[in-house]
Design an enzyme around this catalytic site. Structure first.
Site, PDB file in Angstrom:
ATOM      1  N   ALA A   4       0.854  -1.204   0.000  1.00  0.00           N
ATOM      2  CA  ALA A   4       0.000   0.000   0.000  1.00  0.00           C
ATOM      3  C   ALA A   4       0.885   1.247   0.000  1.00  0.00           C
ATOM      4  O   ALA A   4       2.074   1.179   0.318  1.00  0.00           O
ATOM      5  CB  ALA A   4      -0.894  -0.003   1.226  1.00  0.00           C
ATOM      6  N   THR A   5       0.301   2.362  -0.386  1.00  0.00           N
ATOM      7  CA  THR A   5       1.040   3.638  -0.365  1.00  0.00           C
ATOM      8  C   THR A   5       0.178   4.709   0.300  1.00  0.00           C
ATOM      9  O   THR A   5      -1.051   4.639   0.254  1.00  0.00           O
ATOM     10  CB  THR A   5       1.364   4.129  -1.800  1.00  0.00           C
ATOM     11  OG1 THR A   5       0.152   4.154  -2.558  1.00  0.00           O
ATOM     12  CG2 THR A   5       2.389   3.274  -2.497  1.00  0.00           C
ATOM     13  N   SER A  60      -1.011   8.310  -0.368  1.00  0.00           N
ATOM     14  CA  SER A  60      -1.130   9.040  -1.634  1.00  0.00           C
ATOM     15  C   SER A  60      -0.246  10.285  -1.624  1.00  0.00           C
ATOM     16  O   SER A  60       0.156  10.771  -0.561  1.00  0.00           O
ATOM     17  CB  SER A  60      -2.580   9.453  -1.872  1.00  0.00           C
ATOM     18  OG  SER A  60      -3.408   8.326  -1.798  1.00  0.00           O
ATOM     19  N   HIS A  87      -4.150  14.295  -2.004  1.00  0.00           N
ATOM     20  CA  HIS A  87      -4.876  14.613  -0.759  1.00  0.00           C
ATOM     21  C   HIS A  87      -5.516  15.999  -0.898  1.00  0.00           C
ATOM     22  O   HIS A  87      -6.673  16.201  -0.524  1.00  0.00           O
ATOM     23  CB  HIS A  87      -3.922  14.595   0.450  1.00  0.00           C
ATOM     24  CG  HIS A  87      -3.499  13.210   0.854  1.00  0.00           C
ATOM     25  ND1 HIS A  87      -2.326  12.953   1.512  1.00  0.00           N
ATOM     26  CD2 HIS A  87      -4.109  12.003   0.706  1.00  0.00           C
ATOM     27  CE1 HIS A  87      -2.218  11.650   1.750  1.00  0.00           C
ATOM     28  NE2 HIS A  87      -3.291  11.058   1.264  1.00  0.00           N
ATOM     29  N   SER A 111      -2.729   4.965   5.499  1.00  0.00           N
ATOM     30  CA  SER A 111      -1.943   5.619   6.561  1.00  0.00           C
ATOM     31  C   SER A 111      -2.820   6.348   7.569  1.00  0.00           C
ATOM     32  O   SER A 111      -2.386   6.658   8.673  1.00  0.00           O
ATOM     33  CB  SER A 111      -0.999   6.646   5.938  1.00  0.00           C
ATOM     34  OG  SER A 111      -1.762   7.713   5.377  1.00  0.00           O
ATOM     35  N   HIS A 149      -8.884  -2.954   4.533  1.00  0.00           N
ATOM     36  CA  HIS A 149      -8.988  -4.414   4.558  1.00  0.00           C
ATOM     37  C   HIS A 149      -7.747  -5.104   5.128  1.00  0.00           C
ATOM     38  O   HIS A 149      -7.731  -6.323   5.229  1.00  0.00           O
ATOM     39  CB  HIS A 149      -9.364  -4.970   3.164  1.00  0.00           C
ATOM     40  CG  HIS A 149      -8.245  -4.891   2.162  1.00  0.00           C
ATOM     41  ND1 HIS A 149      -8.201  -5.708   1.044  1.00  0.00           N
ATOM     42  CD2 HIS A 149      -7.156  -4.096   2.100  1.00  0.00           C
ATOM     43  CE1 HIS A 149      -7.110  -5.403   0.349  1.00  0.00           C
ATOM     44  NE2 HIS A 149      -6.476  -4.432   0.956  1.00  0.00           N
ATOM     45  N   ASP A 193     -14.101  -5.025   4.051  1.00  0.00           N
ATOM     46  CA  ASP A 193     -13.991  -4.883   2.602  1.00  0.00           C
ATOM     47  C   ASP A 193     -14.749  -3.618   2.211  1.00  0.00           C
ATOM     48  O   ASP A 193     -15.974  -3.586   2.225  1.00  0.00           O
ATOM     49  CB  ASP A 193     -14.581  -6.116   1.912  1.00  0.00           C
ATOM     50  CG  ASP A 193     -14.479  -6.000   0.397  1.00  0.00           C
ATOM     51  OD1 ASP A 193     -13.956  -4.974  -0.100  1.00  0.00           O
ATOM     52  OD2 ASP A 193     -14.931  -6.933  -0.292  1.00  0.00           O
TER      53      ASP A 193
END
Ligand code: SAH
Length: 255
Positions: A91-92, A94, A99, A123, A145, A176
Site C-alpha cells: 500500500a502507499t 497518496s 490529498h 496511513s 482491509h 472490505d
C-alpha cells in the site's frame, strides 16, 4: 611557578570547553542529519505553500487542515515530497497533491457534524483531515482491509491528536470497503483511496441525498479518472470524471 600552573589550568579548561563543543556538535549533527535523511529538508508549511502556488490548494479551511496535519506523522519516507510513499503491505500513502485535490473537491460536504466514509484509509492521513474538517460533532469511519494498516493508522492518529479518537469522531475499522460500512450510513461524503473498474454500487447506496462519492475509476493497465458521483436531493445520480489519474501508481481495490 604560579604562572605555569595557572597557564596549564587555563589550557586544560580550554581543551575541555573545545571538547564539549565538539561532542555537542557531533550529537546535533547525528540527530538532525538522521532527521534530514528521513524527512528531507522540507516542512509541512513549505509543502502546503507549494500546493497553493500550483493552484491546487485554494480554500482556507483545506489549507488550515493540511497545515494542521503533519505528513511526517503518517510516513517516515520523504513526507514533504509530493509523491506517494510505500507504507508496507504493497500500500502507499497518496501524494500530497492528491490529498489536496480530494479535500478541495469534498470541502463543501466536509462541514460541522457531517458523516464521512474513507474507503482504503491506509496511513490514516486523509481520514484525520476529514475528522478535523467535520469537527467533534462529525463522524468519520476509515475502512481498511488490512489489519496491520488499521493498527498503524490508529497509532498515527493517536500521535497526531488522540482527541480525534477519544471523542468518538474518528475510528478505523477492518472490512472490505467495496461493501462500504452500512453501520454508519448514510454518508455526506465517501472517498475511495484505491482504484476500481467500476463505481461500487454499495457505496452509491450508502450516500445520503446531497452526498458525494469520489473514486478513481479505470481497470488495471487502462486510463484512470478520479470520478465524482453526486446523489442529488431527489435521489438521482450525476457522474462525471474530474481528474486524470494516469500518473498515479495507485493500489487496486482488493489488492
Ligand atoms: N488514502 C490512503 C491511500 C492508501 S492506498 C492514504 O493516503 O494513506 C489504498 C488503500 O486501500 C491501501 O491501504 C489498501 O490496503 C486499501 N484497500 C484496497 N482494497 C481495499 C478494500 N477492498 N477494502 C478496504 N481497503 C482496501
Amino acid at each position: 611557578m604560579i604562572d605555569t600552573v595557572l597557564k596549564d589550568d587555563w589550557e586544560l579548561k580550554q581543551t575541555i570547553a573545545l571538547g564539549t563543543v565538539a561532542v555537542v556538535c557531533l550529537m546535533l549533527c547525528g540527530l538532525f542529519g538522521h532527521r534530514w535523511a528521513m524527512h528531507g529538508s522540507g516542512s509541512q508549511r513549505r509543502l502546503v505553500e507549494q500546493l497553493q502556488k500550483r493552484g491546487i490548494l485554494k480554500s482556507e479551511r483545506v489549507i488550515f487542515t493540511m497545515l494542521a496535519t503533519d505528513r511526517a506523522l503518517y510516513t517516515d519516507r520523504s513526507p514533504y515530497t509530493d509523491a506517494p510513499q510505500p507504507i508496507g503491505h504493497k500500500a502507499t500513502i497518496s501524494a500530497p497533491h492528491m490529498h489536496a485535490y480530494t479535500l478541495e473537491l469534498l470541502a463543501d460536504k466536509l462541514t460541522d457534524g457531517a458523516s464521512i466514509l474513507d474507503v482504503g484509509s491506509g496511513s490514516g492521513f486523509l481520514t484525520a483531515c476529514f475528522a478535523r474538517m467535520v469537527g467533534s460533532t462529525g463522524r468519520v469511519v476509515g475502512v481498511e482491509h488490512l489489519w496491520r494498516l488499521v493498527q498503524r493508522s490508529t497509532e498515527n492518529v493517536r500521535r497526531d491528536d488522540p482527541n480525534l479518537l477519544s471523542n468518538g469522531c474518528l475510528r478505523f475499522v477492518l472490512g472490505d470497503g467495496v461493501l462500504g460500512w452500512a453501520e454508519g450510513a448514510p454518508y455526506d461524503a465517501i472517498h475511495v483511496g484505491a482504484a476500481a473498474c467500476k463505481v461500487p454500487p454499495k457505496l452509491v447506496e450508502q450516500l445520503s441525498h446531497g452526498g458525494r462519492l469520489l473514486v478513481p475509476i479505470g481497470c488495471p493497465g487502462r486510463a484512470q479518472w478520479l470520478t465524482q458521483v453526486d446523489k442529488k436531493p431527489d435521489g438521482n445520480e450525476e457522474t462525471h470524471a474530474v481528474l486524470n489519474h494516469a500518473d498515479q501508481n495507485i493500489t487496486f481495490i482488493g489488492s
